[in-house]
Design an enzyme around this catalytic site. Structure first.
Site, mmCIF file in Angstrom:
data_model
loop_
_atom_site.group_PDB
_atom_site.id
_atom_site.type_symbol
_atom_site.label_atom_id
_atom_site.label_comp_id
_atom_site.label_asym_id
_atom_site.label_seq_id
_atom_site.Cartn_x
_atom_site.Cartn_y
_atom_site.Cartn_z
ATOM 1 N N ARG A 130 -159.298 12.664 -63.619
ATOM 2 C CA ARG A 130 -160.662 12.326 -63.181
ATOM 3 C C ARG A 130 -161.233 11.230 -64.087
ATOM 4 O O ARG A 130 -161.856 11.522 -65.116
ATOM 5 C CB ARG A 130 -161.548 13.572 -63.204
ATOM 6 N N GLU A 144 -144.554 21.733 -81.969
ATOM 7 C CA GLU A 144 -145.152 22.804 -82.760
ATOM 8 C C GLU A 144 -146.306 23.490 -82.032
ATOM 9 O O GLU A 144 -146.491 24.700 -82.118
ATOM 10 C CB GLU A 144 -145.655 22.240 -84.097
ATOM 11 N N ASP A 155 -147.214 33.885 -70.392
ATOM 12 C CA ASP A 155 -147.447 32.968 -71.502
ATOM 13 C C ASP A 155 -146.609 33.374 -72.712
ATOM 14 O O ASP A 155 -145.916 32.548 -73.322
ATOM 15 C CB ASP A 155 -148.943 32.963 -71.854
ATOM 16 N N LYS A 178 -143.157 31.544 -74.771
ATOM 17 C CA LYS A 178 -143.104 31.350 -76.223
ATOM 18 C C LYS A 178 -141.925 32.098 -76.840
ATOM 19 O O LYS A 178 -141.281 31.615 -77.778
ATOM 20 C CB LYS A 178 -144.426 31.798 -76.840
#
Length: 443
Positions: free
Chosen positions: A48, A130, A202, A206
């Site tokens: 946008r 990281e 999530d 990881k």
């Protein structure tokens, strides 16, 4: 110090991207001194363009991310847009056109990290990430650099701040899951759609990244067992407290005792209050690492948010730019071990099982027999009468017509054996339901 600036393209200018741009601008002199060359924000790709972005010149804004990464004069591409596509194509194009990449994209790295590392190696460029795991907490670099000479056996961690906030609220106030989630949403810790967090997606991404680095083995998202925390109840916390435990959603990456395989999993678990992870409160993250020589290490701090994540991104940016100044590259993928990833059924741990049973003679014997038949040893057993008003520790043998809650804590056993036990328990006429199954970790 070299005078030609290193040019940086920023993909995404949301909460994290805008903070990256701000720090690059306000700390430009310090960054140049640390790197040995000035760094210049050369373009910012957004969806946008009409949105006001303080501190970013309008001429840097573009909606054509592909053209930006293919310019040829870009030294580093910082990708903070998230998702698998178009991020994957943009990162690949960046390597093909001579740029190194700093990414915070856990989903993409968990799904296709091997291909991205291969593309970086082919181009002679860096891929740093990281910020993809645990926000500001230095974790990726210690695992792949500081502990490169050691043998990591286990990585156990709280890697999602939203879920930790919810579980901490349930533990501290006695709130139910829905009430705790509503508070997390009101405070901005939970998204409008919290599925990725509360269902463990999530954390699983990881876990895949951490397992791959820790065990020098390619671990993809599909290799990670995942179980969400939406079924955790106030009753589970009450049981945990009776055991001197609390409940956390954990990412657990382990090397088998014989060293021949690895596992990666995400699920709620009871952990003793004496364990360092039990004291991690609110939306904070913490990761516990166990290695042969280093012993036990814990990394703790804010795991999400614009500023913490931007801190990790900037740390990678400095490292990548230093490599460019020195004509070098940092460590790439290390997958030489190529260990097989075992299924969840092979994981060995303890279990806490709550059963709703009929309160009549013979129930305990039937339940104990099922456990024995499946090779699962019982550590402790507690029965509490409901309709008949029994107290904790009562056997309820001899009273009929009521209902009791039977809590069993096992010794260590394979997950497959436990699954078979639960399936057999459900078939008993005296068992009205399996109210809760939770693993016990960290002992």
């Amino acid at each position: 110090m070299r005078t030609r600036p290193l040019k940086v393209a920023l993909l995404g200018c949301g909460v994290v991207g805008s903070e990256v741009a701000r720090i690059m601008t306000t700390h430009a002199d310090d960054l140049a001194a640390r790197i040995g060359a000035p760094v210049e924000l050369a373009g910012v790709a957004v969806r946008r363009p009409s949105k006001v972005r303080a501190g970013i010149p309008a001429e840097l804004i573009t909606t054509d991310a592909t053209a930006l990464v293919k310019r040829g004069d870009i030294d580093v591409v910082v990708e903070v847009i998230g998702g698998v596509e178009p991020a994957r194509g943009l990162i690949t194009a960046a390597f093909e056109h001579g740029a190194s990449v700093v990414s915070a994209n856990k989903a993409l790295l968990a799904e296709d990290g091997a291909a991205l590392h291969a593309a970086a190696e082919a181009a002679g460029r860096d891929l740093y990430y990281e910020a993809a795991v645990a926000g500001a907490i230095p974790l990726i670099r210690p695992l792949r650099e500081s502990l490169a000479g050691d043998k990591v056996n286990r990585v156990l961690g709280i890697v999602n701040g939203t879920t930790n906030f919810i579980l901490d609220k349930m533990d501290g106030s006695g709130a139910g899951y829905s009430e705790a989630l509503d508070e997390a949403t009101a405070l901005g810790y939970a998204e409008a759609d919290p599925t990725a967090d509360v269902e463990g997606f999530d954390a699983a991404a990881k876990a895949a990244i951490l397992a791959g680095i820790a065990f020098h083995t390619r671990v993809r998202l599909d290799d990670v067992y995942r179980e969400g925390m939406t079924e955790v109840t106030a009753a589970d916390f009450a049981s945990a407290k009776r055991m001197g435990c609390t409940i956390k959603l954990l990412a657990i990456c382990e090397r088998a005792a014989d060293g021949g395989s690895v596992t990666a999993r995400v699920h709620p678990a009871m952990i003793p209050l004496s364990h360092p992870l039990a004291s991690v409160r609110g939306a904070y993250n913490a990761v516990f690492v166990e290695a042969d020589a280093a012993g036990q290490l814990m990394f703790y701090g804010p795991g999400a948010g614009g500023s913490p994540t931007a801190s990790a991104v900037l740390g990678d940016l400095v490292a990548v730019c230093r490599n460019l100044v020195n004509g070098a590259t940092g460590p790439g993928e290390s997958a030489y071990a190529a260990l097989p990833v075992s299924s969840m059924g092979e994981v060995v741990t303890r279990y806490h099982i709550s059963l709703d049973v009929e309160d009549r003679p013979g129930v305990l014997a039937q339940v104990a027999t099922v456990f024995a038949e499946h090779g699962v040893s019982i550590d402790t057993l507690r029965q509490q009468g409901r309709d008949s008003g029994g107290a904790d520790g009562a056997t309820a043998e001899g009273r009929e017509g009521g209902e009791a809650s039977l809590v069993v804590v096992t010794h260590r056993a394979p997950d497959a054996a436990l699954a078979g036990t639960v399936e057999a328990l459900r078939k008993l006429d005296t068992v009205r339901g399996v109210a809760s199954i939770m693993r016990v970790e960290g002992e």
